[in-house]
Design a protein around this motif. Structure first.
Motif, PDB file in Angstrom:
ATOM      1  N   GLU A 108      44.181  23.252  64.011  1.00 61.81           N
ATOM      2  CA  GLU A 108      44.694  24.211  63.212  1.00 61.81           C
ATOM      3  C   GLU A 108      44.321  25.759  63.408  1.00 61.81           C
ATOM      4  O   GLU A 108      44.907  26.475  63.224  1.00 61.81           O
ATOM      5  N   PRO A 112      49.436  29.589  66.464  1.00 63.11           N
ATOM      6  CA  PRO A 112      49.718  31.061  66.419  1.00 63.11           C
ATOM      7  C   PRO A 112      50.279  31.645  65.350  1.00 63.11           C
ATOM      8  O   PRO A 112      51.101  30.878  64.533  1.00 63.11           O
ATOM      9  N   GLU A 113      50.066  32.725  65.094  1.00 62.76           N
ATOM     10  CA  GLU A 113      50.357  33.613  63.763  1.00 62.76           C
ATOM     11  C   GLU A 113      51.787  33.984  63.854  1.00 62.76           C
ATOM     12  O   GLU A 113      52.478  34.228  64.982  1.00 62.76           O
ATOM     13  N   GLY A 114      52.238  34.027  62.609  1.00 66.73           N
ATOM     14  CA  GLY A 114      53.905  34.719  62.533  1.00 66.73           C
ATOM     15  C   GLY A 114      54.961  33.813  62.987  1.00 66.73           C
ATOM     16  O   GLY A 114      55.975  34.453  63.381  1.00 66.73           O
TER      17      GLY A 114
END
Length: 180
Positions: A108, A112-114
């Motif tokens: 987790e 990757p962000e976004g």
């Protein structure tokens, strides 16, 4: 049904019965929705249906009988579909079985962000540590919840995890189908 522990609550037994049924259908199945009805009440009020379901000889008076509902429309987000459901009074609970990809907690941190939901789903599907899981979640009108999780790689009745808090989001969404 024979593998279901008798000491378990009626809801736990119903969830395990649905898990066993879904297991018999194999993997890569669509989500399935079930109404949970009181078996004794079903035998009294709908003897023909009870006989069809093989329940006329059942002596258990606290049992719940899962009744599979129409297929969930493909392409409909599950939460939107669940928002359209209203149950008749005879239904004391409901359950849903659905397959998902899951990552272990160790993976987790590397998400990757976004990412959009679609890109995130693709990222999870391609992750080397992903696991396929079948979740069966049941809720009663009174708020009681239970669930069963089965990993595809450990697909055996003895490897099914049960517990009331395993899939809280899905339990919440199912409980909302009983909101006035």
């Amino acid at each position: 049904m024979s593998n279901t522990p008798m000491a378990a609550s009626p809801l736990t037994r119903a969830v395990l019965e649905i898990d066993e049924y879904a297991s018999g259908l194999g993997w890569d199945q669509p989500a399935r929705l079930f109404a949970l009805v009181d078996t004794a009440r079903l035998r009294t009020q709908e003897p023909g249906l009870a006989a069809q379901l093989g329940l006329q000889d059942e002596t258990e008076s606290t049992a719940l009988t899962p009744v599979e509902q129409d297929e969930i429309p493909a392409g409909n987000p599950l939460d939107e579909f669940l928002g359209t459901i209203a149950w008749p009074d005879a239904v004391v609970g409901c359950a849903l079985t659905v397959e998902r990809l899951m990552l272990p907690p160790s993976a987790e941190a590397s998400v990757p962000e976004g990412l959009s939901d679609k890109k995130l789903a693709k990222w999870v599907a391609e992750h080397p540590d992903r696991q396929e899981v079948r979740m069966t979640v049941g809720v009663l009108r009174d708020g009681t919840r239970d669930s069963a999780l089965r990993l595809r790689e450990k697909d055996a009745p003895t490897e099914v995890l049960t517990g009331s808090g395993l899939v809280p989001g899905l339990a919440e969404a199912l409980s909302a189908t009983f909101a006035e």
